[in-house]
Enzyme design. Structure first.
Site, PDB file in Angstrom:
ATOM      1  N   ASP A   1       0.934  -1.482  -0.219  1.00  0.00           N
ATOM      2  CA  ASP A   1       0.017   0.065   0.183  1.00  0.00           C
ATOM      3  C   ASP A   1       0.691   1.157  -0.102  1.00  0.00           C
ATOM      4  OD1 ASP A   1       0.862  -0.809   2.725  1.00  0.00           O
ATOM      5  OD2 ASP A   1      -0.617   0.724   3.430  1.00  0.00           O
TER       6      ASP A   1
ATOM      7  N   GLU B   1      -0.010  -1.085   5.936  1.00  0.00           N
ATOM      8  CA  GLU B   1       1.098  -0.447   6.707  1.00  0.00           C
ATOM      9  C   GLU B   1       1.036   1.317   6.722  1.00  0.00           C
ATOM     10  OE1 GLU B   1       4.899   1.526   7.440  1.00  0.00           O
ATOM     11  OE2 GLU B   1       3.589   1.803   5.700  1.00  0.00           O
TER      12      GLU B   1
END
Length: 450
Positions: free
Chosen positions: A37, A102
């Site tokens: 991400d 994250e």
């Protein structure tokens, strides 16, 4: 694909990607972590190229996620592909754990790590961990990171009314929340020095030893390059210190406090003559080893309550620590670190600097706490990659050398002698154990080796 353990129908979350390339169960096993991400990005933020179209220009690969963290994550796959195409057997078993949350607090990852570390599960036979999710200290010299600061993030709110008020009608009549909040925020840190003013905050910080100071003095670091990379060169051309060692210690081994923003204040273009009913200030402290977030929370709340009491304000004060993480510190003499250092020296022809990092990567401690195995931070990107910012990039030279370094690192891990650390859950030898004949001379670490 492992379903995210905290995903719900109302809040579906991306799964966690688990992969393994097993050669021999008796060989050492390394688990590499990465995240897929990224931070949000739009052209109107100030990008020179489309942020979600990887664009090569002047030997640099521009795009959101190029260095944080898709480039480093892909580098591991290219290492494995190179072994397959060349017909070379992997020297160690490789496991991968890639997440997609994250940048949003790693929701579900901590639960997944704790679960998968149990006997017979995915992480239970891992001997070493390697994470490439941080950056070199400079632009040209590689480094290995052995320490991270922790975090205590706070929200501080002051409320003066049930709803916003007209400043022309009620200015000078009510005790304004914003005035109180600005005073409280300004009382936290000393301008010009960055000194934290919260009572007792430094009492658990270890004093600097002469040996530690020498380590900082030997690190290759240029203050002028630092000014350019953090974009202050053309604005103030000043850092809080002109001394290299002081700057590095302030970045890595001392706690710091930063003010981040105010919620509830008018921030749009134009003018609005409003008295906010409630203002929320956001600030955080980066913590160092021995600092406990729970103790820091108590100290901070007590300090702000004392400052607020001196104001004599009738408004309502609320202080909340919204999330936290402890600092992490490893040993540069561990075989995992030695393997990485040898790989860097082989590829770059220089010994790496051993550095600490000012930021926080809570996953590091999560892996170590759950498995009791060593975690290595092996950055492959340069300090000016602009992760999280406009025009994020990954140098092609860094990408190519990353593949080489990670590949050699695997072979150095394969050269480590002794039993698989994951099979040995012994406590370290005591001085009495080491006094046994041959124990010290043969460098035994635990009873099962003896």
């Amino acid at each position: 694909m492992m379903p995210n353990p905290v995903s719900t129908d109302d809040r579906p979350l991306p799964p966690i990607l688990l992969a393994e390339f097993m050669v021999d169960p008796e060989k050492k096993t390394v688990c590499v972590y990465g995240h897929l991400d990224v931070q949000p990005a739009k052209m109107e933020d100030g990008w020179d190229t489309e942020p979600f179209v990887l664009t090569e220009k002047d030997g640099k690969l521009y795009g959101r996620g190029s260095t944080d963290d898709k480039g480093p994550a892909l580098s591991w796959l290219w290492v494995i592909e190179a072994h397959q195409q060349l017909g070379i057997e992997l020297p160690v078993n490789i496991k991968m754990m890639f997440e997609g949350m994250e940048e949003y607090g790693s929701d579900g990852m901590f639960e997944a790590i704790a679960d998968q570390a149990q006997s017979g599960k995915f992480l239970n036979d891992v001997d070493f961990f390697c994470i490439s999710d941080n950056y070199w200290l400079g632009k040209t010299k590689p480094c290995i990171t052995y320490g991270l600061r922790g975090l205590a993030y706070f929200e501080l709110s002051v409320q003066c009314a049930e709803q916003d008020l007209h400043s022309g009608v009620l200015g000078g009549v009510v005790h304004e929340a914003m005035t109180d909040l600005i005073h409280l925020m300004a009382s936290l840190v000393e301008p010009g020095t960055g000194k934290i003013l919260v009572d007792g905050i430094m009492e658990d910080v270890d004093p600097v030893t002469e040996e530690e100071r020498k380590l900082y003095e030997s690190i290759e670091f240029d203050l002028e390059e630092m000014k350019e990379s953090c974009k202050v060169k053309t604005i103030s051309d000043k850092l809080l210190s002109d001394d290299k060692v002081s700057v590095l210690m302030n970045r890595w081994r001392y706690p710091t406090l930063s003010l981040h923003g105010i919620e509830g204040a008018f921030s749009d273009v134009g003018a609005k003559t409003v008295i906010p009913a409630k203002s929320i200030g956001k600030f955080s402290m980066r913590l160092v080893p021995n600092q406990d977030p729970d103790k820091v929370e108590k100290q901070t709340k007590a300090y702000l309550a004392k400052v607020f009491e001196k104001l004599g304000s009738p408004n309502k004060l609320k202080v909340e620590m919204v999330h936290s993480a402890k600092a992490w510190l490893s040993s540069t003499t561990h075989p995992n670190y030695d393997a990485a250092a040898k790989a860097i020296e082989r590829v770059y022809g220089v010994e790496p600097d051993f550095t600490r990092e000012g930021g926080s990567i809570p996953i590091t401690s999560a892996f170590e706490d759950a498995t009791q195995m060593n975690v290595l931070l092996l950055p492959v990107g340069a300090c000016d990659d602009m992760a999280h910012s406009q025009n994020e990039k990954f140098n092609k030279s860094n990408m190519l050398n990353a593949i080489k370094v990670l590949g050699v690192y695997l072979h150095e891990l394969g050269n480590i002698k002794g039993p698989k650390p994951s099979k040995c859950r012994c406590e370290p030898l005591t001085p009495e154990d080491l006094a046994m004949p041959g124990a010290f001379a043969r460098a035994f670490n635990c009873k099962c080796e003896m």
